[in-house]
Each structure stands twice: as structure tokens, then as C-alpha cells.
Design a protein around this motif. Sequence first.
Motif, mmCIF file in Angstrom:
data_model
loop_
_atom_site.group_PDB
_atom_site.id
_atom_site.type_symbol
_atom_site.label_atom_id
_atom_site.label_comp_id
_atom_site.label_asym_id
_atom_site.label_seq_id
_atom_site.Cartn_x
_atom_site.Cartn_y
_atom_site.Cartn_z
ATOM 1 N N TRP A 41 0.773 -1.027 0.179
ATOM 2 C CA TRP A 41 0.197 -0.177 0.165
ATOM 3 C C TRP A 41 0.877 1.118 -0.159
ATOM 4 O O TRP A 41 2.349 1.483 0.693
ATOM 5 N N LYS A 42 0.485 2.443 -0.169
ATOM 6 C CA LYS A 42 0.905 3.147 -0.583
ATOM 7 C C LYS A 42 0.152 4.758 0.098
ATOM 8 O O LYS A 42 -1.643 4.184 0.537
ATOM 9 N N ALA A 43 0.459 5.422 1.051
ATOM 10 C CA ALA A 43 -0.599 6.084 1.580
ATOM 11 C C ALA A 43 0.203 7.699 1.425
ATOM 12 O O ALA A 43 1.531 7.857 1.971
ATOM 13 N N THR A 44 -0.319 9.034 2.468
ATOM 14 C CA THR A 44 -0.551 10.118 2.707
ATOM 15 C C THR A 44 -0.991 10.464 4.001
ATOM 16 O O THR A 44 -2.565 10.271 4.226
ATOM 17 N N ILE A 45 -0.208 11.093 4.465
ATOM 18 C CA ILE A 45 -0.695 12.127 5.240
ATOM 19 C C ILE A 45 0.087 13.542 4.950
ATOM 20 O O ILE A 45 0.799 13.951 5.270
ATOM 21 N N LEU A 46 -1.676 14.698 5.580
ATOM 22 C CA LEU A 46 -1.288 15.545 5.526
ATOM 23 C C LEU A 46 -0.526 15.966 7.199
ATOM 24 O O LEU A 46 -1.690 15.986 8.359
ATOM 25 N N GLY A 47 0.064 16.580 6.922
ATOM 26 C CA GLY A 47 0.764 17.620 8.476
ATOM 27 C C GLY A 47 -0.748 18.022 9.366
ATOM 28 O O GLY A 47 -0.997 19.193 8.482
ATOM 29 N N PRO A 48 -0.802 18.182 10.537
ATOM 30 C CA PRO A 48 -1.966 18.941 10.983
ATOM 31 C C PRO A 48 -1.898 20.142 11.718
ATOM 32 O O PRO A 48 -0.339 20.371 11.709
ATOM 33 N N GLU A 49 -2.526 20.649 11.884
ATOM 34 C CA GLU A 49 -2.285 22.325 11.782
ATOM 35 C C GLU A 49 -1.788 22.404 12.797
ATOM 36 O O GLU A 49 -1.656 21.477 13.813
ATOM 37 N N GLY A 50 -0.905 23.748 13.241
ATOM 38 C CA GLY A 50 -0.432 23.773 14.663
ATOM 39 C C GLY A 50 0.257 22.899 15.119
ATOM 40 O O GLY A 50 1.250 22.741 16.250
ATOM 41 N N THR A 51 0.953 22.178 13.953
ATOM 42 C CA THR A 51 2.189 21.199 14.312
ATOM 43 C C THR A 51 2.824 21.570 13.544
ATOM 44 O O THR A 51 3.050 22.272 12.677
ATOM 45 N N PRO A 52 4.945 20.952 13.427
ATOM 46 C CA PRO A 52 5.702 21.314 13.430
ATOM 47 C C PRO A 52 5.378 21.295 12.055
ATOM 48 O O PRO A 52 6.202 21.140 11.089
ATOM 49 N N TYR A 53 4.539 20.112 11.358
ATOM 50 C CA TYR A 53 4.340 18.896 10.221
ATOM 51 C C TYR A 53 3.145 20.019 9.509
ATOM 52 O O TYR A 53 2.212 19.101 8.281
ATOM 53 N N GLU A 54 2.562 21.252 10.203
ATOM 54 C CA GLU A 54 1.651 21.429 9.310
ATOM 55 C C GLU A 54 1.733 22.359 8.320
ATOM 56 O O GLU A 54 2.938 22.117 7.694
ATOM 57 N N ASN A 55 0.845 21.670 6.931
ATOM 58 C CA ASN A 55 0.731 21.883 5.062
ATOM 59 C C ASN A 55 1.594 20.884 5.306
ATOM 60 O O ASN A 55 1.794 20.726 3.655
ATOM 61 N N GLY A 56 2.215 20.142 5.443
ATOM 62 C CA GLY A 56 3.530 19.055 5.233
ATOM 63 C C GLY A 56 3.065 17.666 4.428
ATOM 64 O O GLY A 56 1.982 17.698 5.044
ATOM 65 N N LEU A 57 3.573 17.641 3.133
ATOM 66 C CA LEU A 57 2.626 16.056 2.958
ATOM 67 C C LEU A 57 3.469 14.897 2.623
ATOM 68 O O LEU A 57 4.376 15.395 1.798
ATOM 69 N N PHE A 58 2.847 13.973 3.543
ATOM 70 C CA PHE A 58 4.258 13.200 4.098
ATOM 71 C C PHE A 58 3.918 11.337 3.599
ATOM 72 O O PHE A 58 2.234 11.311 3.569
ATOM 73 N N TYR A 59 4.502 11.260 2.780
ATOM 74 C CA TYR A 59 4.032 9.798 1.396
ATOM 75 C C TYR A 59 4.579 8.676 3.124
ATOM 76 O O TYR A 59 6.052 8.529 3.541
#
Length: 156
Positions: A41-59
Amino acid sequence: MADHFKIPAVIRRLKKEEDQIKNEPPIGCHAESVSENYRTWKATILGPEGTPYENGLFYLKMEIHEEYPFKPPKVWFTTKIYHVNVDSDGWISLDILNDGWSPAITISKILSTVRSLLVDPDPDWAVGGEVYAAFTKNRSQYDETAKEWTQKHAMD
């Protein structure tokens, strides 16, 4: 009806899980099978608001064990991420992917839990090393580095 029994139970379950993710995706997450046997499987996670990962798209990539759901899948980030629960190769250190695994856990639940780690890292399952030292000794520097990595590696 006879064809239904020819399909291995693991594939039936994975097809059902994929349909559930399509119809009711976990917040900020997407996943789909990329192999005929539904075990990759492949998946993506959108970085949650208010975190250092905000707006990141992680595969992420998932390899489903042939004994799923009785054994957990292998799950890792293919996007570089600076996180106390992720090693330099992207492997995620998480209880539900190890000793805390249960056949009741779904791929959707895994994705939701991994995304929640981006909000609330778990130092009890830290991978160690410099990232752990930064997390425990200088959290603001840890957050700044995580934000820099997100901007460098997870922004299209």
C-alpha cells in the motif's frame, strides 16, 4: 458464492478496508493498495495544523504481512521526517505496530494513530539518538528542526 471462498480471507479483509478508506477516509489521510494481492500500500498524511508538520504532505509505504490481521504490517515514511518516533530510514516506532498489535486494528486506525503522533510524539517509543536528545532537552529547537525538515522535504 463459491468464488467468494476462493479469495483468501486476508485479501477480502484488505479489499474491505480499502473500500472503507475510500468512503470514510481518516482525517488528513489517504491510502490505497498498489499491488494485485493487496499486500503493498501507499499512503499519505497531511501534517496537522498547529504542529511543525503543518501543511506537509508525507508519503508512507505499507507492506502487509501474509498473516495479517494476526501480524502487523510494516509501515514507514518514504518522505524524510524529523520525528522522535521515526528513525533515519523512515521506520515508525509505535506500540500498535509492535507488541500492542491486535487483529482489530485496521489500516485506517494505523494512519490515524501515525497522524496523531505528529501532534503528540511518544517519547516512550522514541527511536533514540540525536532526535530524542533534542526532543527531551530542547523541545523548541526540536520543533524548529522538524518544521525546517517539513518545509524542505514535505512541501510540493
